[in-house]
Write a protein that holds these residues in place. Structure first.
Motif, PDB file in Angstrom:
ATOM      1  N   GLN A   3       0.825  -1.205   0.000  1.00  0.00           N
ATOM      2  CA  GLN A   3       0.000   0.000   0.000  1.00  0.00           C
ATOM      3  C   GLN A   3       0.859   1.255   0.000  1.00  0.00           C
ATOM      4  N   GLN A   4       1.945   1.208   0.797  1.00  0.00           N
ATOM      5  CA  GLN A   4       2.854   2.357   0.850  1.00  0.00           C
ATOM      6  C   GLN A   4       3.544   2.559  -0.492  1.00  0.00           C
ATOM      7  N   LEU A   5       3.960   1.435  -1.102  1.00  0.00           N
ATOM      8  CA  LEU A   5       4.594   1.521  -2.411  1.00  0.00           C
ATOM      9  C   LEU A   5       3.621   2.060  -3.456  1.00  0.00           C
ATOM     10  N   HIS A   6       2.366   1.615  -3.351  1.00  0.00           N
ATOM     11  CA  HIS A   6       1.347   2.120  -4.285  1.00  0.00           C
ATOM     12  C   HIS A   6       1.159   3.623  -4.109  1.00  0.00           C
ATOM     13  N   THR A   7       1.160   4.073  -2.840  1.00  0.00           N
ATOM     14  CA  THR A   7       1.026   5.508  -2.564  1.00  0.00           C
ATOM     15  C   THR A   7       2.215   6.283  -3.125  1.00  0.00           C
ATOM     16  N   TYR A   8       3.427   5.745  -2.883  1.00  0.00           N
ATOM     17  CA  TYR A   8       4.628   6.394  -3.421  1.00  0.00           C
ATOM     18  C   TYR A   8       4.599   6.430  -4.946  1.00  0.00           C
ATOM     19  N   SER A   9       4.135   5.324  -5.541  1.00  0.00           N
ATOM     20  CA  SER A   9       4.073   5.258  -7.000  1.00  0.00           C
ATOM     21  C   SER A   9       3.138   6.331  -7.553  1.00  0.00           C
ATOM     22  N   LYS A  10       1.987   6.504  -6.890  1.00  0.00           N
ATOM     23  CA  LYS A  10       1.051   7.533  -7.340  1.00  0.00           C
ATOM     24  C   LYS A  10       1.644   8.919  -7.165  1.00  0.00           C
ATOM     25  N   GLN A  11       2.376   9.113  -6.040  1.00  0.00           N
ATOM     26  CA  GLN A  11       3.003  10.420  -5.817  1.00  0.00           C
ATOM     27  C   GLN A  11       4.055  10.705  -6.881  1.00  0.00           C
ATOM     28  N   VAL A  12       4.867   9.677  -7.208  1.00  0.00           N
ATOM     29  CA  VAL A  12       5.894   9.848  -8.252  1.00  0.00           C
ATOM     30  C   VAL A  12       5.242  10.134  -9.599  1.00  0.00           C
ATOM     31  N   GLU A  13       4.152   9.414  -9.872  1.00  0.00           N
ATOM     32  CA  GLU A  13       3.466   9.634 -11.142  1.00  0.00           C
ATOM     33  C   GLU A  13       2.903  11.051 -11.221  1.00  0.00           C
ATOM     34  N   THR A  65       5.696  13.395 -11.776  1.00  0.00           N
ATOM     35  CA  THR A  65       6.151  13.289 -13.164  1.00  0.00           C
ATOM     36  C   THR A  65       5.221  14.062 -14.098  1.00  0.00           C
ATOM     37  N   LEU A  66       3.916  13.913 -13.856  1.00  0.00           N
ATOM     38  CA  LEU A  66       2.958  14.631 -14.694  1.00  0.00           C
ATOM     39  C   LEU A  66       3.092  16.143 -14.521  1.00  0.00           C
ATOM     40  N   ILE A  67       3.324  16.564 -13.272  1.00  0.00           N
ATOM     41  CA  ILE A  67       3.517  18.003 -13.026  1.00  0.00           C
ATOM     42  C   ILE A  67       4.749  18.511 -13.774  1.00  0.00           C
ATOM     43  N   GLN A  68       5.836  17.715 -13.725  1.00  0.00           N
ATOM     44  CA  GLN A  68       7.056  18.102 -14.456  1.00  0.00           C
ATOM     45  C   GLN A  68       6.792  18.175 -15.960  1.00  0.00           C
ATOM     46  N   GLU A  69       6.003  17.220 -16.455  1.00  0.00           N
ATOM     47  CA  GLU A  69       5.689  17.218 -17.884  1.00  0.00           C
ATOM     48  C   GLU A  69       4.885  18.464 -18.257  1.00  0.00           C
ATOM     49  N   ARG A  70       3.900  18.790 -17.429  1.00  0.00           N
ATOM     50  CA  ARG A  70       3.085  19.966 -17.715  1.00  0.00           C
ATOM     51  C   ARG A  70       3.928  21.246 -17.675  1.00  0.00           C
ATOM     52  N   ASN A  71       4.826  21.301 -16.685  1.00  0.00           N
ATOM     53  CA  ASN A  71       5.706  22.471 -16.600  1.00  0.00           C
ATOM     54  C   ASN A  71       6.596  22.575 -17.827  1.00  0.00           C
ATOM     55  N   ARG A  72       7.111  21.426 -18.249  1.00  0.00           N
ATOM     56  CA  ARG A  72       7.968  21.426 -19.439  1.00  0.00           C
ATOM     57  C   ARG A  72       7.188  21.871 -20.674  1.00  0.00           C
ATOM     58  N   ILE A  73       5.972  21.334 -20.808  1.00  0.00           N
ATOM     59  CA  ILE A  73       5.170  21.673 -21.982  1.00  0.00           C
ATOM     60  C   ILE A  73       4.769  23.143 -21.955  1.00  0.00           C
ATOM     61  N   SER A  74       4.463  23.648 -20.749  1.00  0.00           N
ATOM     62  CA  SER A  74       4.102  25.072 -20.659  1.00  0.00           C
ATOM     63  C   SER A  74       5.276  25.950 -21.066  1.00  0.00           C
ATOM     64  N   SER A  81       8.469   4.027 -15.676  1.00  0.00           N
ATOM     65  CA  SER A  81       9.073   5.361 -15.690  1.00  0.00           C
ATOM     66  C   SER A  81       9.994   5.544 -16.887  1.00  0.00           C
ATOM     67  N   ILE A  82      10.737   4.484 -17.262  1.00  0.00           N
ATOM     68  CA  ILE A  82      11.618   4.570 -18.436  1.00  0.00           C
ATOM     69  C   ILE A  82      10.785   4.600 -19.712  1.00  0.00           C
ATOM     70  N   GLN A  83       9.680   3.854 -19.736  1.00  0.00           N
ATOM     71  CA  GLN A  83       8.796   3.899 -20.908  1.00  0.00           C
ATOM     72  C   GLN A  83       8.310   5.325 -21.153  1.00  0.00           C
ATOM     73  N   LEU A  84       7.887   5.989 -20.083  1.00  0.00           N
ATOM     74  CA  LEU A  84       7.404   7.368 -20.220  1.00  0.00           C
ATOM     75  C   LEU A  84       8.498   8.276 -20.757  1.00  0.00           C
ATOM     76  N   ASN A  85       9.710   8.130 -20.228  1.00  0.00           N
ATOM     77  CA  ASN A  85      10.809   8.976 -20.681  1.00  0.00           C
ATOM     78  C   ASN A  85      11.198   8.670 -22.125  1.00  0.00           C
ATOM     79  N   LEU A  86      11.160   7.413 -22.516  1.00  0.00           N
ATOM     80  CA  LEU A  86      11.438   7.055 -23.911  1.00  0.00           C
ATOM     81  C   LEU A  86      10.407   7.693 -24.841  1.00  0.00           C
ATOM     82  N   ILE A  87       9.150   7.646 -24.429  1.00  0.00           N
ATOM     83  CA  ILE A  87       8.095   8.263 -25.238  1.00  0.00           C
ATOM     84  C   ILE A  87       8.368   9.748 -25.432  1.00  0.00           C
ATOM     85  N   ARG A  88       8.719  10.445 -24.362  1.00  0.00           N
ATOM     86  CA  ARG A  88       8.961  11.881 -24.442  1.00  0.00           C
ATOM     87  C   ARG A  88      10.218  12.198 -25.260  1.00  0.00           C
ATOM     88  N   ILE A  89      11.243  11.345 -25.141  1.00  0.00           N
ATOM     89  CA  ILE A  89      12.463  11.558 -25.927  1.00  0.00           C
ATOM     90  C   ILE A  89      12.170  11.397 -27.421  1.00  0.00           C
TER      91      ILE A  89
END
Length: 397
Positions: free
Chosen positions: A176-186, A189-198, A298-306
């Motif tokens: 459960q803790q790992l799931h929570t951390y995973s959601k927080q990381v995700e 990551t989405l916030i960073q993506e939005r900032n980058r796109i902005s 996480s690497i899949q997401l970064n590969l997609i963006r690259i």
């Protein structure tokens, strides 16, 4: 079972009491004393923690007073039944096999002496009775030990089950803790993506819109002075507007993809390449070798963006018409290469897009290379490690 044990002590003692001839005082006194000792020892063994710590002493006392019957009542072998009870108690409680051997040897020594004493007094050994009772002692000891083994196994299973339950609960909590951390990381990551796109929208679309406004103002001023030049300026404005619209569409498409919870490398990359072909006419080839499930999300997401950044740069800066994307997945690393047929460059000066790619790769301990020559296109080579991640800080020799 403990109550039956006490009843056996009382019953056999009563039988010996009835066997007293002419009210011999020493025998009656001994029987009463033994009955009191049996009762006290019984409650000490079964009802207090004292019995768990000092059971060898208490059982030894029971055996000693029991063997006393064989000397005070020669020829009566009922005392062996009480030995059975003591044997069951011993084999039920003893954890050390050495203790069992000491008791067993001591019993046979005392029993042999009592047999000799009985023969000396009565002239008869009662071999059959003694053997039958002795076999019953052996049987009682075996049953007692089997019950001890069964009880120990049950306690061990209960303990292991409790440990397993605790481990399962801890594993659930960790999951459960790992799931929570995973959601927080995700979410981060989405916030960073939005900032980058902005920032990208500001740097690209904003720049084009600024240029568009300036050209519109110029066209307005030239409308009466030089109609032909004004018309050319309006056509330039139209081109700038189309480019800005494409940039906005691509950015909006990226934001829509980020709203999803899963990032499929194959599906998303194909969609990106198809969109670029539809909006810009860029033709592309896409090749993957290896097992996609080995790539962490996480690497899949970064590969997609690259890949998305590379294709955008190929069209925006290199005016490329063709692009080749290849990914090779092995057990230890991921190799990706994006190659276009654009104008290329003599010197590669990483701007916002290339610097952003480099940060994505370095975050996972990978490497990235940019290769380009004038009029020979642009090549980006990326490697992500899967088993070993390392970073170098400063000059290491």
């Amino acid at each position: 079972m403990s109550l039956i044990r006490l009843i056996m002590f009382i019953f056999i003692s009563y039988f010996y009491y009835t066997a007293v001839d002419n009210n011999i005082t020493i025998q009656v006194t001994y029987i009463i004393s033994v009955l009191i000792i049996f009762t006290i020892n019984h409650f000490l063994l079964t009802a207090t923690s004292f019995g768990e710590k000092h059971y060898p002493i208490l059982i030894a006392i029971d055996l000693v007073v029991t063997m006393g019957y064989s000397f005070l009542f020669p020829g009566i072998t009922l005392y062996l039944i009480l030995v059975d009870v003591c044997a069951v108690t011993l084999f039920l409680m003893a954890k050390d096999s050495l203790l069992i051997w000491i008791f067993s040897i001591s019993f046979f020594v005392v029993w042999s002496i009592s047999m000799g004493y009985t023969y000396h007094i009565t002239g008869n050994l009662s071999i059959i009775n003694n053997l039958v009772n002795l076999l019953f002692v052996f049987f009682s000891a075996i049953v007692g030990r089997l019950i001890y083994k069964l009880t120990s196994a049950q306690e061990k299973i209960t303990h292991q089950y409790d440990q397993l339950s605790e481990s399962h609960q801890e594993l659930q909590d960790a999951h459960q803790q790992l799931h929570t951390y995973s959601k927080q990381v995700e979410e981060l990551t989405l916030i960073q993506e939005r900032n980058r796109i902005s920032r990208e929208i500001h740097d690209t679309v904003g720049h084009k819109m600024t240029a568009l406004l300036m050209q519109l103002q110029l066209a307005k001023e030239l409308r009466d002075l030089d109609p032909k030049k004004s018309e050319a300026t309006i056509e330039l404005c139209e081109g700038l507007a189309r480019e800005a619209l494409n940039e906005i569409r691509l950015s909006v498409r990226t934001l829509q993809e980020d709203e999803g919870t899963k990032h499929s490398l194959l599906k998303t990359t194909r969609k990106i390449l198809e969109d670029y072909q539809e909006m810009t006419g860029l033709k592309s080839d896409f090749h993957i070798t290896g097992e996609l499930s080995q790539i962490p999300p996480s690497i899949q997401l970064n590969l997609i963006r690259i890949i998305q950044e590379s294709v955008t740069n190929a069209v925006r800066h290199g005016q490329a018409t063709k692009c080749n994307v290849s990914i090779h997945i092995s057990s230890s690393k991921i190799d990706a290469m994006i190659k276009d047929n654009g104008t290329g460059a003599i010197d590669v000066d990483p701007g916002f897009g290339l610097s952003n790619m480099r940060e994505r790769v370095y975050d996972h301990g990978g490497t990235i290379m940019f290769e380009s020559k004038k009029d020979e296109g642009f090549i980006i080579k990326v490697t992500f490690p899967l088993k070993e991640i390392s970073w170098k800080v400063g000059d290491v020799k």
